[in-house]
Design an enzyme around this catalytic site. Sequence first.
Site, PDB file in Angstrom:
ATOM      1  N   ARG A 169      36.923 -41.040  34.474  1.00  0.00           N
ATOM      2  CA  ARG A 169      37.192 -40.827  33.055  1.00  0.00           C
ATOM      3  C   ARG A 169      38.545 -41.435  32.673  1.00  0.00           C
ATOM      4  O   ARG A 169      39.576 -41.108  33.264  1.00  0.00           O
ATOM      5  CB  ARG A 169      37.209 -39.318  32.791  1.00  0.00           C
ATOM      6  CG  ARG A 169      37.763 -38.905  31.459  1.00  0.00           C
ATOM      7  CD  ARG A 169      36.752 -39.106  30.368  1.00  0.00           C
ATOM      8  NE  ARG A 169      37.189 -38.476  29.131  1.00  0.00           N
ATOM      9  CZ  ARG A 169      36.575 -38.664  27.976  1.00  0.00           C
ATOM     10  NH1 ARG A 169      35.511 -39.452  27.914  1.00  0.00           N
ATOM     11  NH2 ARG A 169      37.005 -38.073  26.891  1.00  0.00           N
ATOM     12  N   LEU A 205      19.763  -1.145  47.905  1.00  0.00           N
ATOM     13  CA  LEU A 205      20.936  -0.270  47.990  1.00  0.00           C
ATOM     14  C   LEU A 205      21.382   0.198  46.607  1.00  0.00           C
ATOM     15  O   LEU A 205      21.340   1.383  46.287  1.00  0.00           O
ATOM     16  CB  LEU A 205      22.074  -1.026  48.703  1.00  0.00           C
ATOM     17  CG  LEU A 205      23.456  -0.381  48.662  1.00  0.00           C
ATOM     18  CD1 LEU A 205      23.452   0.939  49.406  1.00  0.00           C
ATOM     19  CD2 LEU A 205      24.522  -1.307  49.261  1.00  0.00           C
ATOM     20  N   GLU A 254      37.430  -5.602  43.821  1.00  0.00           N
ATOM     21  CA  GLU A 254      38.222  -4.361  43.892  1.00  0.00           C
ATOM     22  C   GLU A 254      37.863  -3.580  45.159  1.00  0.00           C
ATOM     23  O   GLU A 254      38.743  -3.049  45.837  1.00  0.00           O
ATOM     24  CB  GLU A 254      37.982  -3.509  42.635  1.00  0.00           C
ATOM     25  CG  GLU A 254      38.564  -4.115  41.355  1.00  0.00           C
ATOM     26  CD  GLU A 254      37.822  -5.351  40.839  1.00  0.00           C
ATOM     27  OE1 GLU A 254      36.619  -5.505  41.158  1.00  0.00           O
ATOM     28  OE2 GLU A 254      38.442  -6.173  40.146  1.00  0.00           O
ATOM     29  N   GLY A 288      35.418 -31.398  27.085  1.00  0.00           N
ATOM     30  CA  GLY A 288      34.221 -31.049  26.318  1.00  0.00           C
ATOM     31  C   GLY A 288      32.934 -31.208  27.103  1.00  0.00           C
ATOM     32  O   GLY A 288      32.010 -30.399  26.979  1.00  0.00           O
ATOM     33  N   PHE A 293      17.079  -5.750  50.441  1.00  0.00           N
ATOM     34  CA  PHE A 293      17.882  -4.602  50.852  1.00  0.00           C
ATOM     35  C   PHE A 293      18.118  -3.737  49.621  1.00  0.00           C
ATOM     36  O   PHE A 293      18.891  -4.107  48.736  1.00  0.00           O
ATOM     37  CB  PHE A 293      19.201  -5.120  51.437  1.00  0.00           C
ATOM     38  CG  PHE A 293      20.032  -4.089  52.142  1.00  0.00           C
ATOM     39  CD1 PHE A 293      19.550  -3.428  53.251  1.00  0.00           C
ATOM     40  CD2 PHE A 293      21.319  -3.807  51.702  1.00  0.00           C
ATOM     41  CE1 PHE A 293      20.335  -2.486  53.920  1.00  0.00           C
ATOM     42  CE2 PHE A 293      22.114  -2.874  52.365  1.00  0.00           C
ATOM     43  CZ  PHE A 293      21.608  -2.213  53.474  1.00  0.00           C
ATOM     44  N   ILE A 321      18.277  -6.171  43.029  1.00  0.00           N
ATOM     45  CA  ILE A 321      17.926  -6.386  44.426  1.00  0.00           C
ATOM     46  C   ILE A 321      17.393  -7.811  44.637  1.00  0.00           C
ATOM     47  O   ILE A 321      16.302  -8.152  44.153  1.00  0.00           O
ATOM     48  CB  ILE A 321      16.888  -5.347  44.921  1.00  0.00           C
ATOM     49  CG1 ILE A 321      17.324  -3.921  44.546  1.00  0.00           C
ATOM     50  CG2 ILE A 321      16.672  -5.494  46.435  1.00  0.00           C
ATOM     51  CD1 ILE A 321      18.673  -3.479  45.110  1.00  0.00           C
ATOM     52  N   GLU A 372      27.730  -7.536  46.422  1.00  0.00           N
ATOM     53  CA  GLU A 372      28.045  -7.131  47.798  1.00  0.00           C
ATOM     54  C   GLU A 372      29.481  -6.633  47.943  1.00  0.00           C
ATOM     55  O   GLU A 372      30.206  -7.022  48.847  1.00  0.00           O
ATOM     56  CB  GLU A 372      27.750  -8.259  48.790  1.00  0.00           C
ATOM     57  CG  GLU A 372      26.248  -8.441  48.979  1.00  0.00           C
ATOM     58  CD  GLU A 372      25.912  -9.323  50.162  1.00  0.00           C
ATOM     59  OE1 GLU A 372      26.397  -9.057  51.263  1.00  0.00           O
ATOM     60  OE2 GLU A 372      25.147 -10.279  49.970  1.00  0.00           O
ATOM     61  N   GLN A 383      37.915 -27.517  33.001  1.00  0.00           N
ATOM     62  CA  GLN A 383      39.042 -28.013  32.208  1.00  0.00           C
ATOM     63  C   GLN A 383      39.212 -29.528  32.388  1.00  0.00           C
ATOM     64  O   GLN A 383      39.459 -30.245  31.428  1.00  0.00           O
ATOM     65  CB  GLN A 383      40.329 -27.275  32.627  1.00  0.00           C
ATOM     66  CG  GLN A 383      41.488 -27.447  31.677  1.00  0.00           C
ATOM     67  CD  GLN A 383      41.248 -26.752  30.344  1.00  0.00           C
ATOM     68  OE1 GLN A 383      40.438 -25.844  30.237  1.00  0.00           O
ATOM     69  NE2 GLN A 383      41.940 -27.216  29.319  1.00  0.00           N
TER      70      GLN A 383
END
Lengths: 398, 263
Positions: free
Chosen positions: A284, A138, A383, A356, A136, A170, A379, A352
Amino acid sequence: MGETLAELTGRFKIDYGLSEEQKVLRYSIRDFAENEIGPRAEELDEKEEFSLDLVKKMAEMGLFGIVIPEKYGGSEMDYLSYCIAVEEIARIDGSHAATVAAGNSLGIGPIYYYGNEKQREEWMPRLCRGEILASFGLTEADAGSDAGASKTSARLEDGQWIIDGSKIFITNSSSSISGICTVQAVTGQRSDGRKEISCILVPNGTPGFEAKKMTGKMMWRASDTGELYFDNCRVPEENLLGKRGEGFKQMLQTLDNGRLAIAAMGLGGAQGAFELALRYAKEREQFGRPIARFQAISFKLADMATQIEAARNLLYKACKLKDSGLPFTKEAAMSKLYCSEVMGRVVDQAVQVFGGYGLMKEYKVERFYRDYKLLTIGEGTSEVQRIVISRLIGCYES
Amino acid sequence: MKIIVLLKRVPDTETKILINQEGTGIKEDGIKYVINPYDEYAIEEGLKLKEKLGGDSKVTVVCMGVEEATENIRTALAMGVDDAVHIVDPALEKAGPFSAAAVLAKVIGEEGFDIIFCGKQAVDDDMAQVQSILGEFLDIPQVNIVSVFELAEDGKKALLSRRIEGGDERMETSLPVIISCDKGLNEPRYASLPGIMKAKKKEIRRKNLADLGFDEVPGKGRSRILKWLPLSKGGECRMIVAEEKADAVRELVQLLREESKVI
């Protein structure tokens, strides 16, 4: 030793009133993703390689043309099923979820929804078999969120569209099996002085159409992303998709549908990263006990689980609205916004938890951390989703 | 050719099984149930045989199991199986292998059969008895743990291989026959999306004991599970650390003599 993944996922039992078919679908895609995609995801990501072989396998599963009627070669499922499939792939790998999501929503979607019978018959069967992929076209270098600012033009001359311009970012446009692109082009000026935008089908390989693979991506490295150039590219007049001047509307509708699949990628990615973190936290040991038994870690995991649950409920609701033929634009935008941002928070905390080790490529969570970032951008950025939502809740009405 | 495949719903192999407080069963909370993995080989072999023979060959799944097993049956149908019989009756929930085989024999007898594929064992109780008892009920040959299957040219015999310690055992058998399938026989296919949609329209025939003409569970009381017990926990491991090996040995001997009292 800690619990296995199956036990963990079993405990977070997923039902949501799904049909028997949807449950069978979830577990079949889960098996497929874990066994076929999982073992190769890390290497393909590292090499930035688009796997034709896996595309073929995904096509054999029926993952292209999920919502398309059987008579065109599709699986004729509903949108919720489609999103469950994308969610389950994204739980294992973002790149392959992207290939499927873009293949269906952006590639196949517009040709099916706006194409005439001849165009459908010409393209649908091969697309649904996954022999070729559609894209597509755009976004342009200077037209991102402001999609109306497109400069790519098409003028009609002697029964042919002559296309000039370029597109960027694209998906599925530049691989050896990329077969066709739905190109948004300015085809004139409307009576109100605004641009007239139309969609035109341009097969890959048409003289004057060049698709160049974009490399150096941070995320979705095993998916195909292209930059498209049109230089005096000619296609027959009949390649117009739908009516002249309807391109902008077609684009908005296509993105509405696409948002559900992007949301499913956020949801699946969040689920995958969360499961990795939970398993690791139970295995862990520090200060003489599994770190999952420290409140600092267990609260992170509790937050992840809660947000994922909320995200899933929102997305499935949006899908059910669409499947019932009800308006879903607002809920689609909310789902895309929320699921992608939840994945952001989950991958951040998941890394987190790993400490490490989470920074090392050897631990899958690192890939989820990178793959997430597209979701708040592609897409429609987060915002833009907020613009859509704020309009639909009446912020700009007097 | 009429091909029957037996299917059992079992907890996912990755599940950590916990015995319930009363010792009458397992804790079922949050367990994901799947098709017995060995039964998947049986389904695939049935489908392969049907595809090879073409024509009016048909694969029917027969499953004895709880209500929710329809989900697993539907998966088999989505893989390509033609139809299914689901034997569901609360009285059968604790049925042992003899009872299961008796009920299955009745159903399979009614359905008709040329060949029966099943898993070599169910991964939940690991009894591996149903197929052999079923063979007795139906009075047909039964071959266990098959890793290669081939129908002879004439379609009346089957050529088989069984993986045994240090080699393969080749066999030939007449039909009808019951084949219990081992890992390595094939690569089971996934249920594809079109397959899942097709499965919606396929028939699952539900039967209970009464439908099959049984007044009660056949062979009831022949075997009974008294109690299920959790595995006893292993003892604690204590490390003996000493700078000189001789000191470590001295300490070990002392512990074995005075604390464990084994020497």
